[in-house]
Design a protein around this motif. Sequence first.
Motif, short mmCIF file in Angstrom:
data_model
loop_
_atom_site.label_atom_id
_atom_site.label_comp_id
_atom_site.label_asym_id
_atom_site.label_seq_id
_atom_site.Cartn_x
_atom_site.Cartn_y
_atom_site.Cartn_z
N SER A 196 46.29 43.58 -14.93
CA SER A 196 46.13 44.75 -14.08
C SER A 196 46.10 46.02 -14.92
N LEU A 197 46.90 46.07 -15.98
CA LEU A 197 46.93 47.25 -16.85
C LEU A 197 45.54 47.51 -17.44
N ALA A 198 44.89 46.46 -17.91
CA ALA A 198 43.54 46.62 -18.47
C ALA A 198 42.54 47.02 -17.38
N SER A 199 42.65 46.43 -16.20
CA SER A 199 41.73 46.76 -15.10
C SER A 199 41.88 48.21 -14.67
N VAL A 200 43.11 48.70 -14.62
CA VAL A 200 43.33 50.09 -14.22
C VAL A 200 42.77 51.05 -15.26
N MET A 201 42.89 50.70 -16.53
CA MET A 201 42.33 51.55 -17.57
C MET A 201 40.81 51.66 -17.44
N ILE A 202 40.18 50.54 -17.13
CA ILE A 202 38.73 50.55 -16.93
C ILE A 202 38.37 51.37 -15.69
N ALA A 203 39.15 51.20 -14.62
CA ALA A 203 38.90 51.95 -13.39
C ALA A 203 39.09 53.45 -13.61
N GLU A 204 40.13 53.81 -14.35
CA GLU A 204 40.37 55.23 -14.64
C GLU A 204 39.21 55.82 -15.44
N ALA A 205 38.74 55.08 -16.44
CA ALA A 205 37.61 55.55 -17.23
C ALA A 205 36.34 55.65 -16.38
N SER A 206 36.17 54.70 -15.46
CA SER A 206 34.99 54.71 -14.59
C SER A 206 34.98 55.93 -13.66
N LEU A 207 36.13 56.20 -13.05
CA LEU A 207 36.22 57.34 -12.14
C LEU A 207 36.06 58.65 -12.90
N SER A 208 36.64 58.74 -14.09
CA SER A 208 36.48 59.96 -14.89
C SER A 208 35.03 60.11 -15.34
N PHE A 209 34.37 59.00 -15.62
CA PHE A 209 32.95 59.03 -15.99
C PHE A 209 32.11 59.60 -14.85
N LEU A 210 32.50 59.29 -13.62
CA LEU A 210 31.77 59.77 -12.44
C LEU A 210 32.19 61.18 -12.03
N GLY A 211 33.18 61.73 -12.70
CA GLY A 211 33.64 63.07 -12.37
C GLY A 211 34.69 63.12 -11.28
N LEU A 212 35.24 61.95 -10.91
CA LEU A 212 36.23 61.88 -9.84
C LEU A 212 37.65 61.69 -10.36
N GLY A 213 37.80 61.67 -11.66
CA GLY A 213 39.12 61.44 -12.25
C GLY A 213 39.68 62.67 -12.91
N ILE A 214 40.09 62.51 -14.14
CA ILE A 214 40.71 63.60 -14.90
C ILE A 214 39.66 64.65 -15.23
N GLN A 215 40.01 65.90 -15.00
CA GLN A 215 39.05 66.98 -15.14
C GLN A 215 39.26 67.75 -16.44
N ALA A 216 38.16 68.38 -16.90
CA ALA A 216 38.20 69.21 -18.10
C ALA A 216 39.17 70.37 -17.88
N PRO A 217 39.82 70.84 -18.94
CA PRO A 217 39.63 70.43 -20.35
C PRO A 217 40.48 69.24 -20.79
N ASN A 218 41.19 68.59 -19.85
CA ASN A 218 42.00 67.43 -20.21
C ASN A 218 41.13 66.31 -20.76
N ALA A 219 41.65 65.63 -21.76
CA ALA A 219 40.88 64.57 -22.41
C ALA A 219 40.95 63.28 -21.60
N SER A 220 39.82 62.61 -21.49
CA SER A 220 39.74 61.31 -20.82
C SER A 220 38.61 60.52 -21.46
N TRP A 221 38.85 59.25 -21.72
CA TRP A 221 37.82 58.44 -22.36
C TRP A 221 36.58 58.32 -21.47
N GLY A 222 36.77 58.23 -20.17
CA GLY A 222 35.62 58.15 -19.28
C GLY A 222 34.77 59.42 -19.33
N ALA A 223 35.42 60.58 -19.31
CA ALA A 223 34.69 61.84 -19.39
C ALA A 223 34.02 61.99 -20.76
#
Length: 270
Positions: A196-223
């Motif tokens: 689950s830990l790995a799945s959540v990391m992928i989901a977090e990166a996916s949502l940040s990639f789509l602009g729905l997760g962590i916002q700039a200027p905070n760092a996120s691998w998906g962004a």
Amino acid sequence: EVCELNSMKKFAITVLSFWLIAVMLGRLFGLNPNSIDLNAILSTPSAAYWLGADDLGRSILARLLRGVEVSFVVATVVTVVTMTIGVLVGLIAGFYGGKIDQFLMKITDIFLAFPGILLAIAFAAVLGPGLVNLTIALSMTGWVSYARLTRGQTLALRYRQHVLAAESLGATVPRLIFRHILPLLASILVVEATYSLASVMIAEASLSFLGLGIQAPNASWGAMLRDGVRYMLVAPHYVLIVGLSLMSLILAINLGGDYLRDKLDVRTEK
């Protein structure tokens, strides 16, 4: 088979230790992920910028280390919350059975009818972007796997002799659940939590990639992946470094989960 298990364990420990030490050193040396150098925009790896710089001249290394911190914190919080909710639902459904079981499993089936990432996207879109809303959105969708797993195992353990003996001696329901059933599920739940830990990391990166997760200027691998894709032809190192980093961390966690699964499985010959 033993050699394969040892290889998985060594790889997982090596990669996870590397990221842990790298994050600690980054904090120790005070790397600033938001420091901008306009003269270093999309620069390749050098002595000044070991992994190069992004489209705003910020150190990729500093942002990579801060991004893994954020990703791990989100994944840990979400895993703890979802495991707590799912295990409680599964224990209650499996222990009591009957209408309670049917009601709780119907709710679980409704959530399972939709892909987890789509539900997370929907919740994130409704709640809005941000770290807290991202954590809530992922927590609202990740508990179902724990619920079904725990419920199935509880049904198998509910009428074991030691549980019936404790019940006949007057043990309360909470004591039966948390003293005589839950400890037997610990190894299974630990393995599930690892995946689950790995799945959540992928989901977090996916949502940040789509602009729905962590916002700039905070760092996120998906962004960072989203920004790197735009400059893939002129600065391929940007997206490759972030992508390989994400892949290595997820692979290490999954291999660690495989090792724990085989190690904790009593049916496996040691």
